[in-house]
Design a protein around this motif. Structure first.
Motif, PDB file in Angstrom:
ATOM      1  N   GLN A   9       0.478  -1.087   0.044  1.00  0.00           N
ATOM      2  CA  GLN A   9      -0.015  -0.100  -0.082  1.00  0.00           C
ATOM      3  C   GLN A   9       0.790   1.427  -0.296  1.00  0.00           C
ATOM      4  OE1 GLN A   9      -0.695  -1.616   3.088  1.00  0.00           O
ATOM      5  NE2 GLN A   9      -2.396  -2.542   1.726  1.00  0.00           N
ATOM      6  N   PRO A  10      -0.068   2.377  -0.174  1.00  0.00           N
ATOM      7  CA  PRO A  10       1.396   3.387  -0.933  1.00  0.00           C
ATOM      8  C   PRO A  10       1.592   3.977   0.925  1.00  0.00           C
ATOM      9  CG  PRO A  10      -0.582   3.694  -2.459  1.00  0.00           C
ATOM     10  CD  PRO A  10      -0.678   2.501  -1.917  1.00  0.00           C
ATOM     11  N   LEU A  11       2.971   4.322   0.902  1.00  0.00           N
ATOM     12  CA  LEU A  11       2.892   4.744   2.646  1.00  0.00           C
ATOM     13  C   LEU A  11       2.805   6.250   2.695  1.00  0.00           C
ATOM     14  CD1 LEU A  11       4.798   4.147   5.065  1.00  0.00           C
ATOM     15  CD2 LEU A  11       6.870   5.263   4.035  1.00  0.00           C
ATOM     16  N   ARG A  12       1.465   6.931   2.310  1.00  0.00           N
ATOM     17  CA  ARG A  12       0.900   7.879   3.047  1.00  0.00           C
ATOM     18  C   ARG A  12       1.970   9.068   4.323  1.00  0.00           C
ATOM     19  NH1 ARG A  12      -3.448   5.692   1.968  1.00  0.00           N
ATOM     20  NH2 ARG A  12      -4.399   5.297   3.776  1.00  0.00           N
ATOM     21  N   PRO A  13       1.517  10.128   3.734  1.00  0.00           N
ATOM     22  CA  PRO A  13       2.195  11.125   4.976  1.00  0.00           C
ATOM     23  C   PRO A  13       2.587  11.052   6.388  1.00  0.00           C
ATOM     24  CG  PRO A  13       1.650  12.342   3.136  1.00  0.00           C
ATOM     25  CD  PRO A  13       1.379  10.941   2.964  1.00  0.00           C
ATOM     26  N   GLY A  14       2.906  10.848   7.171  1.00  0.00           N
ATOM     27  CA  GLY A  14       2.960  10.538   8.433  1.00  0.00           C
ATOM     28  C   GLY A  14       2.558   9.343   8.887  1.00  0.00           C
ATOM     29  N   THR A  15       3.170   8.423   7.916  1.00  0.00           N
ATOM     30  CA  THR A  15       2.760   7.378   8.250  1.00  0.00           C
ATOM     31  C   THR A  15       4.691   6.267   8.319  1.00  0.00           C
ATOM     32  OG1 THR A  15       2.437   5.878   6.282  1.00  0.00           O
ATOM     33  CG2 THR A  15       0.483   6.929   7.312  1.00  0.00           C
ATOM     34  N   SER A  16       5.098   4.939   8.984  1.00  0.00           N
ATOM     35  CA  SER A  16       5.628   4.462   8.346  1.00  0.00           C
ATOM     36  C   SER A  16       5.784   2.716   8.809  1.00  0.00           C
ATOM     37  CB  SER A  16       6.446   4.691   9.582  1.00  0.00           C
ATOM     38  OG  SER A  16       6.140   3.745  11.055  1.00  0.00           O
ATOM     39  N   ILE A  17       6.501   2.406   7.587  1.00  0.00           N
ATOM     40  CA  ILE A  17       6.666   0.957   7.366  1.00  0.00           C
ATOM     41  C   ILE A  17       8.303   0.092   7.986  1.00  0.00           C
ATOM     42  CG2 ILE A  17       7.713   1.301   5.127  1.00  0.00           C
ATOM     43  CD1 ILE A  17       6.145  -1.341   4.129  1.00  0.00           C
ATOM     44  N   GLU A  18       7.555  -1.182   8.288  1.00  0.00           N
ATOM     45  CA  GLU A  18       8.893  -2.056   8.514  1.00  0.00           C
ATOM     46  C   GLU A  18       9.367  -2.888   7.492  1.00  0.00           C
ATOM     47  OE1 GLU A  18       8.545  -3.597  12.521  1.00  0.00           O
ATOM     48  OE2 GLU A  18       9.809  -5.127  11.815  1.00  0.00           O
ATOM     49  N   ILE A  19      10.592  -3.192   7.222  1.00  0.00           N
ATOM     50  CA  ILE A  19      10.882  -4.127   6.544  1.00  0.00           C
ATOM     51  C   ILE A  19      11.107  -4.803   7.348  1.00  0.00           C
ATOM     52  CG2 ILE A  19      10.865  -2.779   4.188  1.00  0.00           C
ATOM     53  CD1 ILE A  19      12.965  -2.020   3.992  1.00  0.00           C
ATOM     54  N   ASN A  20      11.861  -5.886   6.962  1.00  0.00           N
ATOM     55  CA  ASN A  20      13.115  -6.905   7.373  1.00  0.00           C
ATOM     56  C   ASN A  20      13.667  -7.645   6.278  1.00  0.00           C
ATOM     57  OD1 ASN A  20      12.022  -6.978  10.365  1.00  0.00           O
ATOM     58  ND2 ASN A  20      10.557  -7.205   9.752  1.00  0.00           N
ATOM     59  N   PHE A  21      14.410  -8.213   6.548  1.00  0.00           N
ATOM     60  CA  PHE A  21      15.278  -9.435   5.744  1.00  0.00           C
ATOM     61  C   PHE A  21      16.824  -9.717   5.858  1.00  0.00           C
ATOM     62  CE2 PHE A  21      18.470  -5.812   4.735  1.00  0.00           C
ATOM     63  CZ  PHE A  21      17.938  -4.412   4.811  1.00  0.00           C
ATOM     64  N   ASP A  22      17.697 -11.390   6.097  1.00  0.00           N
ATOM     65  CA  ASP A  22      18.332 -11.372   6.002  1.00  0.00           C
ATOM     66  C   ASP A  22      19.355 -11.086   4.542  1.00  0.00           C
ATOM     67  OD1 ASP A  22      17.508 -12.393   8.010  1.00  0.00           O
ATOM     68  OD2 ASP A  22      17.509 -14.279   7.103  1.00  0.00           O
ATOM     69  N   TRP A  23      20.859 -11.299   5.252  1.00  0.00           N
ATOM     70  CA  TRP A  23      22.061 -10.899   4.019  1.00  0.00           C
ATOM     71  C   TRP A  23      22.811 -11.324   4.387  1.00  0.00           C
ATOM     72  CZ3 TRP A  23      25.903  -7.431   5.825  1.00  0.00           C
ATOM     73  CH2 TRP A  23      25.632  -6.963   7.262  1.00  0.00           C
ATOM     74  N   GLU A  24      24.109 -11.213   3.360  1.00  0.00           N
ATOM     75  CA  GLU A  24      25.105 -12.374   4.046  1.00  0.00           C
ATOM     76  C   GLU A  24      26.119 -11.091   2.935  1.00  0.00           C
ATOM     77  OE1 GLU A  24      25.861 -16.416   4.305  1.00  0.00           O
ATOM     78  OE2 GLU A  24      24.344 -16.898   4.837  1.00  0.00           O
ATOM     79  N   SER A  25      27.487 -11.170   3.119  1.00  0.00           N
ATOM     80  CA  SER A  25      28.318 -10.778   1.735  1.00  0.00           C
ATOM     81  C   SER A  25      30.399 -10.742   2.220  1.00  0.00           C
ATOM     82  CB  SER A  25      28.327  -8.857   1.786  1.00  0.00           C
ATOM     83  OG  SER A  25      28.507  -8.405   3.276  1.00  0.00           O
ATOM     84  N   ASN A  26      30.919 -11.368   1.675  1.00  0.00           N
ATOM     85  CA  ASN A  26      32.143 -11.383   1.816  1.00  0.00           C
ATOM     86  C   ASN A  26      32.341 -10.298   1.836  1.00  0.00           C
ATOM     87  OD1 ASN A  26      32.319 -14.382   1.656  1.00  0.00           O
ATOM     88  ND2 ASN A  26      32.722 -13.710  -1.338  1.00  0.00           N
ATOM     89  N   ILE A  27      33.078 -10.300   3.095  1.00  0.00           N
ATOM     90  CA  ILE A  27      34.165  -8.971   3.031  1.00  0.00           C
ATOM     91  C   ILE A  27      35.122  -8.175   2.192  1.00  0.00           C
ATOM     92  CG2 ILE A  27      35.065  -7.383   5.506  1.00  0.00           C
ATOM     93  CD1 ILE A  27      34.315  -9.466   6.750  1.00  0.00           C
ATOM     94  N   VAL A  28      35.354  -7.658   2.027  1.00  0.00           N
ATOM     95  CA  VAL A  28      37.038  -6.754   1.132  1.00  0.00           C
ATOM     96  C   VAL A  28      37.490  -6.641   1.531  1.00  0.00           C
ATOM     97  CG1 VAL A  28      37.620  -4.808   0.146  1.00  0.00           C
ATOM     98  CG2 VAL A  28      34.972  -4.981  -0.239  1.00  0.00           C
ATOM     99  N   ASP A  29      38.670  -7.046   1.149  1.00  0.00           N
ATOM    100  CA  ASP A  29      40.236  -7.060   1.058  1.00  0.00           C
ATOM    101  C   ASP A  29      41.087  -6.182   0.966  1.00  0.00           C
ATOM    102  OD1 ASP A  29      42.751  -7.623   2.086  1.00  0.00           O
ATOM    103  OD2 ASP A  29      43.715  -9.667   0.483  1.00  0.00           O
ATOM    104  N   GLU A  30      41.108  -4.816   2.213  1.00  0.00           N
ATOM    105  CA  GLU A  30      40.952  -3.468   1.734  1.00  0.00           C
ATOM    106  C   GLU A  30      42.162  -3.392   1.052  1.00  0.00           C
ATOM    107  OE1 GLU A  30      41.531   0.383   1.731  1.00  0.00           O
ATOM    108  OE2 GLU A  30      42.943  -0.854   2.813  1.00  0.00           O
ATOM    109  N   ALA A  31      43.137  -3.820   1.224  1.00  0.00           N
ATOM    110  CA  ALA A  31      44.685  -3.681   0.771  1.00  0.00           C
ATOM    111  C   ALA A  31      44.973  -3.745  -0.567  1.00  0.00           C
ATOM    112  CB  ALA A  31      46.039  -4.810   1.693  1.00  0.00           C
ATOM    113  N   PRO A  32      44.349  -5.307  -0.953  1.00  0.00           N
ATOM    114  CA  PRO A  32      44.327  -4.851  -2.779  1.00  0.00           C
ATOM    115  C   PRO A  32      43.012  -3.870  -3.580  1.00  0.00           C
ATOM    116  CG  PRO A  32      43.755  -6.677  -1.732  1.00  0.00           C
ATOM    117  CD  PRO A  32      44.034  -5.953  -0.903  1.00  0.00           C
ATOM    118  N   ILE A  33      41.968  -3.801  -2.941  1.00  0.00           N
ATOM    119  CA  ILE A  33      41.051  -3.466  -3.480  1.00  0.00           C
ATOM    120  C   ILE A  33      41.196  -1.958  -3.119  1.00  0.00           C
ATOM    121  CG2 ILE A  33      38.568  -3.780  -3.645  1.00  0.00           C
ATOM    122  CD1 ILE A  33      38.907  -7.242  -3.694  1.00  0.00           C
TER     123      ILE A  33
END
Ligand SMILES: [Zn+2]
Length: 823
Positions: free
Chosen positions: A182-206
């Motif tokens: 539903q459209p998010l009207r002025p003055g209202t809020s929405i909660e979203i949830n999700f899972d994620w994963e990611s590889n951590i960057v090897d900082e020195a070379p990248i």
């Protein structure tokens, strides 16, 4: 110094004095006159969200996003795994049918716009200097391999609303659109949830703003996590959803919110983080907690983890995990660092105003950073808050942290900063040394990054669009803080004055105005850091003065803290709060690429003629003699003893031989009387007063060589050796921005005019700053001619260093030299 032609001398009296601003003005449309044109032609129209005074309007709004994240650091796989929840509050007057997330880690994906749009010259890491022509650095090759070896970017699970419903998403490079049921009207809020994963960057070379660092000698790691989680894209009154993709340079446009973050890391790690630790009893030892208490009132930094303890700690490892929980209020981002290597020191900072939060200043660093980190880091953190708060507002958060995370450079987040610089250990002798550059680089970078907690972490400017709004303002205050750390602090290489540093850049080719979008800036450092810093230094010391500038700058900071200013809000506030029209200044320094170079031209000096022939004619006679010496031929004739005919026949002499053209006669006396009679009483008074005082009239020319209009701080030196400081405001150029002539009437004769003796206006060419010109003095070193070319026979005689590898030829068979055959 030029002399006026003799014939004019008598006419000088009063007439020339009226030749001032009305002198012929040639303004080429689009050129000279534009330099003082109103800035409103360029700025957005003010409204009830952003007012014409530069303040937030009655209907100012901004969005809000609160975050809850539980994240686990997998040290064996260098990987993050998280469960995330965002509550997004729509405080805009608009109804939103979708929201956007920014996925900054996606910049490291093979198919990102950022990576695919790299050109050869910037394919190395950001720390690598660019080679000339076709060139490939070791760093660029290593980076290529690092990307080949591992995948980066988010692996993101389904996005659900509070009711568990899966929402439709569309990925576009570093942005993810979430379509709302539903459209998010002025003055209202929405909660979203999700899972994620990611590889951590090897900082020195990248080369990234966060990642992990490997220490090969001890095979240990540290992790510093920045832009590590999906964040809400900003939705603003001026651009809607911020839709510029993350290309790596333009930093962040973010919303404020509260954070509740649980960081699960190996149990022997020490964690540094945005926010306040919620469970010290669970993660710190009793001794560490007692030391923290002691640090609150300590007069110098106190070790919470000592260097020795850190060294012990990094020797072993553990498979146990422990969760550190942090909460942060009203921040626009969240970053953290974790390692078993960390030394930790702290010192409390009580702000002048007792109502303001008590701040714990802390530093986290590996033993590799010692001894300079324990000596300087926490002191630099507190020093920054002391100076910046004077120019803006009290430090608004309970902690301020400096983490030693990489070789050079630094990066800022709310309450926490990642900073470079370490001493070096000589491989042969094992001796630990650090360069001058390392020492001052370290102090400087900490001041800079902690300074960013004010700009843009609190004064939340749009970094994706305008780098100068945070980097420029921050570099300016950094410069001030460094001069207050230590005199002659080498902020800008060997130059201590930013204005001497910036002139080379301002004269260079390939420039864009400061008002250029971040990702398209060329010569990034000088454009977005030093030039705006120099501009503000000129503004403060040469244009507005400290009192007006400091008040206006504080006003800007306070108007926009925890809000989102645009360039127009800054420009307007600085004028509105000081009563100084700065449109010309913003145009020249921020919208243009001209440089400052004004040449001091001729000084023409006069004394006012009384027009009384009894005094003027003899003066004319001596002036004539001084200007037009006797003919050389005539003198030579006399030297040869040659007599003229008139000498030989004196009867040839008459009236004209007795009376030269400067002899006064009655007609002249009558004319003078007539002249006096015709003068009004006030004219006679003025003339007589000037004559009596012996006033000197000077016309001084100034040529605007660089094009940028500027005030002219002048030092006038007079015949008796006295001097006068005289500041000509930049408005002097408003009729003619190329060339102006100033009139100075003084009791003393002017002998020299010098511009910018104190280096206040960034004038690029100092050699034309004084009339009469000075002969420049310097030293010249002799050089020796050198033989070039390779002597192959000589090279063949060199001994091999070290052991030869098997099969390696160590001698070159030289053909015996044959004597030249007889002819
Ligand atoms: Zn910066």
């Amino acid at each position: 110094m030029k002399h006026a032609p003799l014939a004019l001398a008598g006419l000088l009296a009063v007439t020339l004095l009226s030749v001032t601003a009305t002198a012929a003005v040639k303004t080429t449309p689009g050129q000279a006159d534009q330099r003082f044109a109103q800035l409103e032609q360029l700025l957005p129209t003010p409204n009830t969200v952003r007012t014409a005074s530069g303040a937030p309007g009655a209907q100012y709004w901004q969005q809000r996003a609160d975050y809850r994240i539980k994240v686990t650091l997998d040290e064996t796989r260098h990987r993050l795994k998280a469960r995330q929840s965002i509550t997004y509050m729509n405080r805009s007057p608009d109804t939103l049918s979708y929201i956007w997330l920014q996925l900054d880690q996606n910049i490291f994906k093979d198919d990102s716009i950022s990576r695919r749009s790299e050109v050869a010259a910037n394919s190395g890491t950001r720390r690598d200097s660019i080679g000339a022509g076709d060139s490939l650095s070791f760093a660029a090759l290593r980076r290529h391999h690092a990307f080949e070896d591992r995948n980066y970017g988010y692996e993101i699970g389904p996005v659900r609303d509070a009711g568990g419903r899966v929402l439709r998403t569309t990925l576009n490079d570093t942005m993810l659109r979430i379509d709302l049921p539903q459209p998010l009207r002025p003055g209202t809020s929405i909660e979203i949830n999700f899972d994620w994963e990611s590889n951590i960057v090897d900082e020195a070379p990248i080369g990234a703003r966060g990642g992990y660092e490997h220490f090969p000698d001890s095979n240990t790691y540290q992790y510093f996590l920045a832009q590590w989680f999906p964040r809400l894209v900003a939705y603003t009154d001026y651009t809607g959803w911020q839709h510029k993709q993350f290309l790596g340079r333009g930093e962040f446009t973010l919303e404020f919110g509260d954070y509740d973050i649980e960081l699960t890391v190996p149990a022997d790690h020490i964690v540094a983080s945005t926010g306040v630790l919620q469970n010290p009893d669970a993660v710190l030892t009793a001794a560490q907690r007692a030391r923290l208490k002691k640090a609150e009132t300590a007069k110098s930094p106190v070790f919470i983890v000592t260097p020795q303890e850190a060294l012990e700690n990094e020797k072993t490892g553990t498979s146990q995990m422990r969760t550190w929980r942090f909460k942060a209020e009203n921040v626009r981002d969240f970053a953290w660092a974790s390692s078993r290597k960390y030394i930790w020191d702290a010192m409390g900072y009580r702000q002048n105003d007792a109502k303001q939060p008590f701040v714990m200043a802390m530093s986290f660093y590996p033993n590799e950073g010692e001894p300079i980190w324990s000596k300087y880091s926490t002191h630099a953190v507190i020093h920054t808050m002391e100076v910046y708060s004077r120019f803006s507002f009290p430090y608004p958060y309970p902690v301020a942290i400096s983490v030693n995370s990489w070789e050079r450079g630094g990066m800022e987040y709310p309450m926490i900063t990642f900073n470079g610089y370490r001493p070096t250990r000589d491989e042969k002798s094992g001796k630990l040394t650090y360069s001058r550059n390392t020492k001052y680089g370290l102090i400087g970078v900490i001041i800079h990054e902690i300074g960013h907690i004010y700009f843009p972490m609190v004064v939340n400017s749009d970094e994706r669009q305008w780098t100068w709004m945070d980097e420029g303002l921050n570099t300016f205050l950094e410069y001030i803080a460094e001069l207050e750390w230590e005199e002659n602090f080498p902020t800008f290489g060997d130059k201590t004055n930013v204005l001497d540093f910036i002139t080379g850049y301002m004269q260079s080719q390939d420039q864009v105005p400061i008002m250029t979008n971040s990702d398209t800036i060329v010569q990034f450092g000088p454009n977005a850091y030093s030039k705006p810093a120099a501009a503000l230094a000129v503004l403060r010391e040469a244009v507005m003065g400290r009192e007006l500038f400091d008040h206006a700058f504080r006003e800007y900071s306070n108007r926009w803290k925890f809000k989102r200013p645009t360039p127009a809000d800054f420009f307007r506030t600085m004028e509105d709060a000081s009563g100084v029209d700065l449109d010309w200044f913003w145009r020249g320094w921020f919208y243009g690429t001209d440089y400052v170079d004004v040449s001091v031209g001729d000084i023409r000096a006069y004394q006012i003629s009384s027009q009384d022939p009894e005094t003027e004619f003899p003066l004319r006679r001596s002036e004539f003699a001084a200007n037009w010496p006797e003919s050389y031929s005539q003198r030579q004739n006399r030297a040869e003893g040659r007599q003229t005919r008139v000498d030989r026949y004196p009867e040839l002499k008459d009236f004209y031989n007795e009376n030269d053209p400067f002899v006064v006669n009655n007609k002249d006396r009558n004319q003078y009387k007539e002249f006096r009679d015709k003068l009004e009483t006030w004219e006679r008074t003025a003339l007589d007063r000037a004559i009596k005082a012996g006033e000197h009239v000077h016309f001084v020319d100034f040529q605007n060589v660089g094009g940028l209009v500027t005030p002219l701080p002048l030092t006038l030196t007079f015949a008796d050796g006295s001097t006068e400081e005289y500041q000509v405001p930049a408005e002097v150029w408003r009729y003619n921005a190329e060339k102006v002539t100033k009139l100075f009437i003084r009791k003393q004769r002017l002998v020299s005019v010098e511009l910018d003796r104190n280096h206040l206006i960034a004038d690029a060419d100092k050699s034309n700053n004084i009339t009469p010109r000075r002969i420049e003095q310097s030293r010249i070193e002799l050089f020796k001619g050198r033989d070039s070319g390779r002597n192959q026979m000589l090279d063949a005689l060199a001994e091999l260093k070290g052991e030869p590898k098997s099969g390696e030829k160590t001698e070159t068979k030289a053909l015996p030299l044959q004597p030249a055959p007889p002819k």
